[in-house]
Design an enzyme around this catalytic site. Structure first.
Site, PDB file in Angstrom:
ATOM      1  CE1 TYR A 158      -3.046  -2.363   5.683  1.00 38.03           C
ATOM      2  CE2 TYR A 158      -3.372  -0.077   5.373  1.00 38.03           C
ATOM      3  CZ  TYR A 158      -3.187  -1.321   4.809  1.00 38.03           C
ATOM      4  OH  TYR A 158      -3.142  -1.524   3.456  1.00 38.03           O
ATOM      5  CE  LYS A 176       0.249  -4.835   3.091  1.00 39.88           C
ATOM      6  NZ  LYS A 176       0.040  -6.085   2.568  1.00 39.88           N
ATOM      7  CB  THR A 190      -0.636   0.018   1.365  1.00 42.71           C
ATOM      8  OG1 THR A 190      -1.628   1.360   1.424  1.00 42.71           O
ATOM      9  CG2 THR A 190      -0.146  -0.151   2.574  1.00 42.71           C
ATOM     10  CG  ASP A 191      -0.985   4.780  -1.073  1.00 38.93           C
ATOM     11  OD1 ASP A 191      -1.670   4.281  -0.401  1.00 38.93           O
ATOM     12  OD2 ASP A 191      -1.723   5.837  -1.780  1.00 38.93           O
ATOM     13  CD  GLU A 192      -3.472   3.499   4.356  1.00 38.52           C
ATOM     14  OE1 GLU A 192      -3.346   3.508   5.789  1.00 38.52           O
ATOM     15  OE2 GLU A 192      -4.325   3.140   3.851  1.00 38.52           O
TER      16      GLU A 192
END
Length: 332
Positions: free
Chosen positions: A148, A152, A121-123
């Site tokens: 989260y 990741k 994810t870009d997060e």
């Protein structure tokens, strides 16, 4: 023809990938999914039995994972706990699935020499200021801000380490926010759509100024397939479709497309540590692999998504009551 093991393939973006691959290639697929609340076997109905199988199981189960990885040519690893609000409420499942689960799969891929693609994810990059002209690139430093996104980020680093230390054939993709059919109603866009469809006013965190870079799940699927088939081993590719919109704009577009006043939503308490803006620079993917999104008009993609939820209430209605009960308990 190759045999692909897709973890988390009964979830939102996983099931979209499974459908895309079966519709557009000769590959066969086995889905490994724990079938938690976020999965839905209805998302996989109607797939050809000759090229598709579903195995219920946990990616932390080393014996199960080893047997499946040994009998497949490639692994595409979607399985993850992915909801930020849930990670703030109870981080432990995120550690189990996103870190230990990824480790378990990597070890199996190492033993059997299996091609491995990791969905991220870009997060992991944190967030950008609203007026920052830059976007995330493959060289942006990691700066996760939630349980989260930190788990990741940890899983990404495990993949990189296993490539360098053990020589596994792996790639990574970090994607912006997905939307489209088969997405659980706890997520932002389907929650707002199904609220309007059930006569409930949409809920908007804070002032709705947070910006997300939206991409249709079909475009994400085509990009992942491109990386799997043509990406360079050890490389990371960012997937995005230039779909930056703030949350208020998205809610107002949903309301207008469903014939409601643009301002017919309620503001609720903002999420703790809510990232301001995500933005993806997908130049590397586009130039090196020749990929391009099909859904370049967000309003068009949103309209097709609204139509899917309007036409398929039997898919999402069983989830809706429990999802809203969780939000109510969180004051959101």
């Amino acid at each position: 023809m190759s045999h692909i093991l897709v973890t988390g393939g009964a979830g939102f973006i996983g099931s979209n990938f499974v459908r895309f691959v079966l519709d557009n290639t000769a590959h066969s697929i086995t889905v490994l999914d724990k079938l938690t609340y976020a999965a839905n076997t209805a998302s996989l109905q109607g797939l050809p039995a000759s090229r598709f199988a579903l195995v219920q199981g946990d990616i932390t189960d080393a014996d199960l994972v080893d047997g499946l990885v040994a009998s497949h040519d490639a692994v595409v690893h979607y399985a993850a706990e992915s909801h930020n609000d849930n990670s703030l409420d109870d981080p432990r499942p995120f550690l189990d699935s996103n870190v230990i689960g990824t480790y378990t799969l990597l070890e199996a891929a190492r033993r059997h020499g299996t091609r491995f693609h990791h969905i991220s994810t870009d997060e992991v990059y944190g967030d950008l200021e609203l007026d920052d002209p830059n976007r995330f690139t493959e060289s942006t430093a990691y700066n996760p801000s939630s349980p989260y996104s930190s788990t990741k980020a940890a899983s990404d680093l495990l993949v990189r380490a296993w490539v360098r230390s053990f020589g596994i054939e792996a790639t990574i993709s970090n994607c912006s926010n997905n939307y489209g059919p088969y997405q659980h109603v706890e997520k932002f866009i389907p929650r707002q759509i199904t609220n309007v469809l059930t006569g409930v006013r949409p809920k908007l965190y804070g002032a709705g100024a947070n910006v997300r870079d939206w991409i249709h799940a079909e475009d994400h699927s085509s990009a992942v397939l491109s990386v799997l088939e043509h990406g360079s081993i050890g490389e990371t590719y960012l997937i995005g479709a230039d779909g930056e919109k703030n949350n208020r704009e998205v809610v107002e577009m949903i309301l207008q497309q469903l014939g409601q006043p643009a301002g017919a939503y309620d503001l609720v308490t903002d999420r703790v540590g809510h990232d301001l803006r995500y933005a993806i620079d997908s130049t590397k993917l586009r130039t090196e692999l020749g990929w391009a999104p099909r859904f370049t008009d967000f309003s068009e993609g949103l309209a097709s998504t609204i139509a899917w939820y309007r036409d398929d209430p039997a898919w999402w209605e069983p989830q809706k009551k429990a999802a809203e009960a969780r939000y109510t308990a969180q004051g959101r």
